[in-house]
Each structure stands twice: as C-alpha cells, then as structure tokens.
Motif scaffolding. Sequence first.
Motif, PDB file in Angstrom:
ATOM      1  N   GLY A 265      -0.804   0.645 -16.787  1.00 19.16           N
ATOM      2  CA  GLY A 265      -0.957   1.170 -15.436  1.00 19.16           C
ATOM      3  C   GLY A 265      -1.153   0.070 -14.409  1.00 19.16           C
ATOM      4  N   ASP A 266      -1.704  -1.074 -14.836  1.00 16.02           N
ATOM      5  CA  ASP A 266      -1.933  -2.184 -13.900  1.00 16.02           C
ATOM      6  C   ASP A 266      -0.643  -2.856 -13.470  1.00 16.02           C
ATOM      7  OD1 ASP A 266      -1.482  -3.098 -16.472  1.00 16.02           O
ATOM      8  OD2 ASP A 266      -2.802  -4.830 -16.271  1.00 16.02           O
ATOM      9  N   THR A 267       0.469  -2.553 -14.154  1.00 16.66           N
ATOM     10  CA  THR A 267       1.756  -3.148 -13.778  1.00 16.66           C
ATOM     11  C   THR A 267       2.516  -2.276 -12.770  1.00 16.66           C
ATOM     12  OG1 THR A 267       2.961  -2.074 -15.592  1.00 16.66           O
ATOM     13  CG2 THR A 267       1.900  -4.190 -16.066  1.00 16.66           C
ATOM     14  N   LEU A 268       1.996  -1.097 -12.494  1.00 15.51           N
ATOM     15  CA  LEU A 268       2.670  -0.180 -11.573  1.00 15.51           C
ATOM     16  C   LEU A 268       2.143  -0.365 -10.158  1.00 15.51           C
ATOM     17  CD1 LEU A 268       2.573   3.108 -13.702  1.00 15.51           C
ATOM     18  CD2 LEU A 268       4.485   1.507 -13.472  1.00 15.51           C
ATOM     19  N   PRO A 269       2.981  -0.097  -9.143  1.00 14.62           N
ATOM     20  CA  PRO A 269       2.498  -0.133  -7.760  1.00 14.62           C
ATOM     21  C   PRO A 269       1.343   0.840  -7.574  1.00 14.62           C
ATOM     22  CG  PRO A 269       4.898  -0.008  -7.825  1.00 14.62           C
ATOM     23  CD  PRO A 269       4.429   0.206  -9.230  1.00 14.62           C
ATOM     24  N   GLY A 270       0.319   0.422  -6.830  1.00 13.68           N
ATOM     25  CA  GLY A 270      -0.892   1.211  -6.702  1.00 13.68           C
ATOM     26  C   GLY A 270      -0.861   2.251  -5.611  1.00 13.68           C
ATOM     27  N   GLU A 271       0.316   2.746  -5.261  1.00 17.00           N
ATOM     28  CA  GLU A 271       0.405   3.784  -4.250  1.00 17.00           C
ATOM     29  C   GLU A 271       1.620   4.662  -4.503  1.00 17.00           C
ATOM     30  OE1 GLU A 271       0.689   1.842  -0.531  1.00 17.00           O
ATOM     31  OE2 GLU A 271       2.728   1.136  -0.836  1.00 17.00           O
ATOM     32  N   LEU A 272       1.570   5.867  -3.941  1.00 12.14           N
ATOM     33  CA  LEU A 272       2.666   6.818  -4.073  1.00 12.14           C
ATOM     34  C   LEU A 272       3.536   6.769  -2.826  1.00 12.14           C
ATOM     35  CD1 LEU A 272       0.622   9.852  -5.483  1.00 12.14           C
ATOM     36  CD2 LEU A 272       1.979   8.205  -6.775  1.00 12.14           C
TER      37      LEU A 272
ATOM     38  N   PHE B 245      -4.738  16.592  -3.952  1.00 11.23           N
ATOM     39  CA  PHE B 245      -5.275  16.205  -2.649  1.00 11.23           C
ATOM     40  C   PHE B 245      -5.850  14.786  -2.680  1.00 11.23           C
ATOM     41  CE2 PHE B 245      -9.031  16.048   0.180  1.00 11.23           C
ATOM     42  CZ  PHE B 245      -8.390  16.176   1.407  1.00 11.23           C
ATOM     43  N   PHE B 246      -6.648  14.477  -3.672  1.00 10.61           N
ATOM     44  CA  PHE B 246      -7.319  13.180  -3.713  1.00 10.61           C
ATOM     45  C   PHE B 246      -6.423  12.050  -4.223  1.00 10.61           C
ATOM     46  CE2 PHE B 246     -11.275  15.807  -3.783  1.00 10.61           C
ATOM     47  CZ  PHE B 246     -11.880  15.246  -2.669  1.00 10.61           C
ATOM     48  N   LEU B 247      -5.375  12.383  -4.972  1.00  2.37           N
ATOM     49  CA  LEU B 247      -4.511  11.332  -5.520  1.00  2.37           C
ATOM     50  C   LEU B 247      -3.599  10.708  -4.461  1.00  2.37           C
ATOM     51  CD1 LEU B 247      -3.478  12.914  -8.947  1.00  2.37           C
ATOM     52  CD2 LEU B 247      -4.692  10.750  -8.632  1.00  2.37           C
ATOM     53  N   TYR B 248      -3.391  11.414  -3.354  1.00  4.83           N
ATOM     54  CA  TYR B 248      -2.460  10.909  -2.332  1.00  4.83           C
ATOM     55  C   TYR B 248      -3.242  10.314  -1.179  1.00  4.83           C
ATOM     56  CZ  TYR B 248       1.701  10.848   0.659  1.00  4.83           C
ATOM     57  OH  TYR B 248       2.754  10.460   1.461  1.00  4.83           O
ATOM     58  N   ASP B 249      -2.977   9.051  -0.888  1.00  3.08           N
ATOM     59  CA  ASP B 249      -3.779   8.313   0.098  1.00  3.08           C
ATOM     60  C   ASP B 249      -3.585   8.799   1.528  1.00  3.08           C
ATOM     61  OD1 ASP B 249      -1.127   7.195   0.003  1.00  3.08           O
ATOM     62  OD2 ASP B 249      -1.866   5.520   1.197  1.00  3.08           O
ATOM     63  N   LYS B 250      -2.483   9.479   1.824  1.00  3.32           N
ATOM     64  CA  LYS B 250      -2.218   9.909   3.201  1.00  3.32           C
ATOM     65  C   LYS B 250      -2.772  11.302   3.507  1.00  3.32           C
ATOM     66  CE  LYS B 250       1.778   6.945   3.953  1.00  3.32           C
ATOM     67  NZ  LYS B 250       1.540   6.142   2.745  1.00  3.32           N
ATOM     68  N   ASN B 251      -3.417  11.935   2.547  1.00  2.00           N
ATOM     69  CA  ASN B 251      -4.129  13.189   2.835  1.00  2.00           C
ATOM     70  C   ASN B 251      -5.390  12.891   3.625  1.00  2.00           C
ATOM     71  OD1 ASN B 251      -2.367  15.125   1.772  1.00  2.00           O
ATOM     72  ND2 ASN B 251      -3.144  14.838  -0.308  1.00  2.00           N
ATOM     73  N   ASP B 252      -6.077  13.914   4.096  1.00  2.00           N
ATOM     74  CA  ASP B 252      -7.147  13.747   5.080  1.00  2.00           C
ATOM     75  C   ASP B 252      -8.479  13.238   4.521  1.00  2.00           C
ATOM     76  OD1 ASP B 252      -5.399  14.696   6.989  1.00  2.00           O
ATOM     77  OD2 ASP B 252      -6.068  16.776   6.782  1.00  2.00           O
ATOM     78  N   HIS B 253      -8.548  12.931   3.247  1.00  2.00           N
ATOM     79  CA  HIS B 253      -9.837  12.556   2.664  1.00  2.00           C
ATOM     80  C   HIS B 253     -10.329  11.181   3.093  1.00  2.00           C
ATOM     81  CE1 HIS B 253      -7.415  10.196  -0.137  1.00  2.00           C
ATOM     82  NE2 HIS B 253      -6.768  11.301  -0.480  1.00  2.00           N
ATOM     83  N   GLY B 254      -9.435  10.307   3.514  1.00  2.50           N
ATOM     84  CA  GLY B 254      -9.848   8.995   3.985  1.00  2.50           C
ATOM     85  C   GLY B 254     -10.378   8.070   2.908  1.00  2.50           C
ATOM     86  N   LEU B 255     -10.077   8.354   1.639  1.00  3.18           N
ATOM     87  CA  LEU B 255     -10.554   7.522   0.534  1.00  3.18           C
ATOM     88  C   LEU B 255      -9.497   6.551   0.032  1.00  3.18           C
ATOM     89  CD1 LEU B 255     -12.422  10.294  -1.522  1.00  3.18           C
ATOM     90  CD2 LEU B 255     -13.400   8.655   0.101  1.00  3.18           C
ATOM     91  N   GLY B 256      -8.359   6.529   0.715  1.00  2.00           N
ATOM     92  CA  GLY B 256      -7.308   5.608   0.310  1.00  2.00           C
ATOM     93  C   GLY B 256      -6.756   5.962  -1.058  1.00  2.00           C
ATOM     94  N   ASN B 257      -6.420   4.932  -1.834  1.00  2.00           N
ATOM     95  CA  ASN B 257      -5.802   5.113  -3.153  1.00  2.00           C
ATOM     96  C   ASN B 257      -6.809   5.065  -4.294  1.00  2.00           C
ATOM     97  OD1 ASN B 257      -2.950   5.483  -2.689  1.00  2.00           O
ATOM     98  ND2 ASN B 257      -2.932   3.395  -1.887  1.00  2.00           N
ATOM     99  N   VAL B 258      -8.080   5.317  -3.978  1.00  2.00           N
ATOM    100  CA  VAL B 258      -9.127   5.207  -4.995  1.00  2.00           C
ATOM    101  C   VAL B 258      -8.830   6.090  -6.215  1.00  2.00           C
ATOM    102  CG1 VAL B 258     -11.528   5.790  -5.483  1.00  2.00           C
ATOM    103  CG2 VAL B 258     -10.965   4.492  -3.450  1.00  2.00           C
ATOM    104  N   PHE B 259      -8.485   7.343  -5.984  1.00  2.00           N
ATOM    105  CA  PHE B 259      -8.243   8.259  -7.107  1.00  2.00           C
ATOM    106  C   PHE B 259      -7.001   7.838  -7.890  1.00  2.00           C
ATOM    107  CE2 PHE B 259     -11.577  10.886  -5.743  1.00  2.00           C
ATOM    108  CZ  PHE B 259     -11.745  11.950  -6.627  1.00  2.00           C
ATOM    109  N   PHE B 260      -5.933   7.496  -7.185  1.00  2.00           N
ATOM    110  CA  PHE B 260      -4.705   7.130  -7.896  1.00  2.00           C
ATOM    111  C   PHE B 260      -4.867   5.816  -8.660  1.00  2.00           C
ATOM    112  CE2 PHE B 260      -0.361   5.192  -7.894  1.00  2.00           C
ATOM    113  CZ  PHE B 260       0.166   6.021  -8.879  1.00  2.00           C
ATOM    114  N   GLN B 261      -5.520   4.845  -8.055  1.00  2.00           N
ATOM    115  CA  GLN B 261      -5.740   3.590  -8.761  1.00  2.00           C
ATOM    116  C   GLN B 261      -6.658   3.780  -9.965  1.00  2.00           C
ATOM    117  OE1 GLN B 261      -7.109   1.129  -5.543  1.00  2.00           O
ATOM    118  NE2 GLN B 261      -5.038   0.609  -4.879  1.00  2.00           N
ATOM    119  N   GLY B 262      -7.643   4.660  -9.823  1.00  2.00           N
ATOM    120  CA  GLY B 262      -8.477   4.986 -10.970  1.00  2.00           C
ATOM    121  C   GLY B 262      -7.668   5.650 -12.070  1.00  2.00           C
TER     122      GLY B 262
END
Length: 306
Positions: free
Chosen positions: A70-77, A45-62
Amino acid sequence: MSEIDIEKKFLENAKKHFPIKKPRNIFSLMKLDHYENPITDLLEFFLYDKNDHGLGNVFFQGFLDCIPNGDTLPGELICKPQREVSTEDGKRIDLILSGADFSIIIENKIRHSAVNPFKSYVEYAEKYLIEDGKNIIYVLLSPGGQSEKKNWIGLSYPKLVSAIRKRLLAISSKEENKWYMFSEEFLNHLASLTEKYEMQDENKDFVFSNLANIRKLERLKKNVYNIYERDISEKIFPLLQDFKKKVSCKTSWPNGPRWEIESWNGAVKVILYYKSVGNNVTPQIRIYVYKINIEKCKKEDGQILL
C-alpha cells in the motif's frame, strides 16, 4: 467443602474472564451496529479527502497502511468513491476506490459470512476498471479479517482502526473539527464490532481447562430450572380446573430463566421470569390476555373464568 461451595469458588475465579462490556456509542444507541450499508456509507465519506470532513487523506492513507504494498500507491483518490455499483448480472459491489493507477474493490462484511458473488465483482473489474495497466486490488473488510477467497485481501476492523488512529494523531486542528470527534466515535464503533474476535489466550485456556466444571454448572442450572418448573406447576395447576394448561421453560432467555404458562384455553399467557442486572436477580410476572380467544373461557352462564 460441599459441591455447591466448590462451584461458588469456581464462579468467583471465573469472573475475571467474563467479557468486558464495550462502551456505548452513538451508532449502537441508534441500533446501527449490524447494518452494513450505513457503515459503508461512512467509510465512503471519510475515505475521500474532498468530502466535508476536513480530515484530508487520513482515512485513506490509514487504509493503505493495512494492505500489501500500500505504501507504493498514490495516497489520494482521483474521484469520489463509488457505492453499490451494479454488475452486469445485477449484483452490487459495496465500494470502489479509484486512484491514478489503481482501483480497489471493497466488500464490507459485518455479521454475515462471505457468500457474495465475488466472481461477478472480478468480472466487472476486469471489464470496466482495467485500463492502461491499472492495478486492481480486492479487499474483504470484516471484524475478524478472514478471507478464504483467492486474490482477496482480508482486512480486519481492528487493524484498520489502529492504522487510522495513528494517522489521526498527526492532525493539528482536531480540537476545532467536529468531524474529528465524529470520526473517533465511528472508529470506536468499528472497534466494538470486533468484540467476539478479541479474546486473550488466557480466556481460551480457562474455558478449555475447565470444561468439566462448566458442564457441571450447566447441569446445576438446568436442575434448578426444572425444580422451579415443578413448583410453578404445583401452585398453578390446581387453580386452572379442567382448562388446558402448559408450563414451558425458555432457558435461552438472555437475562435469566423465563416460564410461559399457557392456560384458559389459550386466552391467557402468564410469563414468570427472572430479570438479572449484574448480580441482582428480581422475579417478575407479566400477564397477556388474548381477546380473540376470550369466548373459550366462558362458563355456561356467560361468566368469564379469569
């Protein structure tokens, strides 16, 4: 100074090394602390920015902050994470994250050893996820972060929690977001699952430097338990006449010693135990009557010996 006084002083010095009890959270209160599925569901739930949490890509970027390159990969799913993906031989992959040029296979382990069919996971990924040179990354997520599996990156909960919290600090509207508060509680829970892995070197040194004294205390405790068992037997057995009787001590009882007194031909069990809360120890007694065996306790005239 007597041996008892020496052991008391040793115990006083040992108190500063006792484990610190982790604060309770909503997940531990709901008894979800050892279930992998709800934990992985929340990660999805938290890893995907388009779910309802409204936290953006914070979890995935973390998450990306924690894996090599990991810094060379696109920061979104590019799509919603996949849960419980079935392989051709019927095994299940915990979580698959898909980006523009990568796929990440995540196996989440909480309290079980990593004995999963990793070969099946890799075969699935190589057959269905490799396309146009897409990079496949394998991650074994666990409280301790160990990985003995070839090509599987070991990632610990503490490392992931720390990286995500750094990202969360940058959110400006967190006070207005209920999911921010919920995510903090979730991260607190993940951190609490790592308690047995977080031990300072001074704690380890204390244990290994005092093994002899620790063994002495264990023997002292066992001797005291044996004395109580003898005293209990001497008080109880004369009252039981010729009926079957047995006193057994359960020394692994979490709050203190527990004695089970089985008598009256199996119809009754008396539990004597010491409930320990902090430094306060209170003796308590419980009596269990098993109706199915009640006929065994009747005299010839029908009276019940209870």
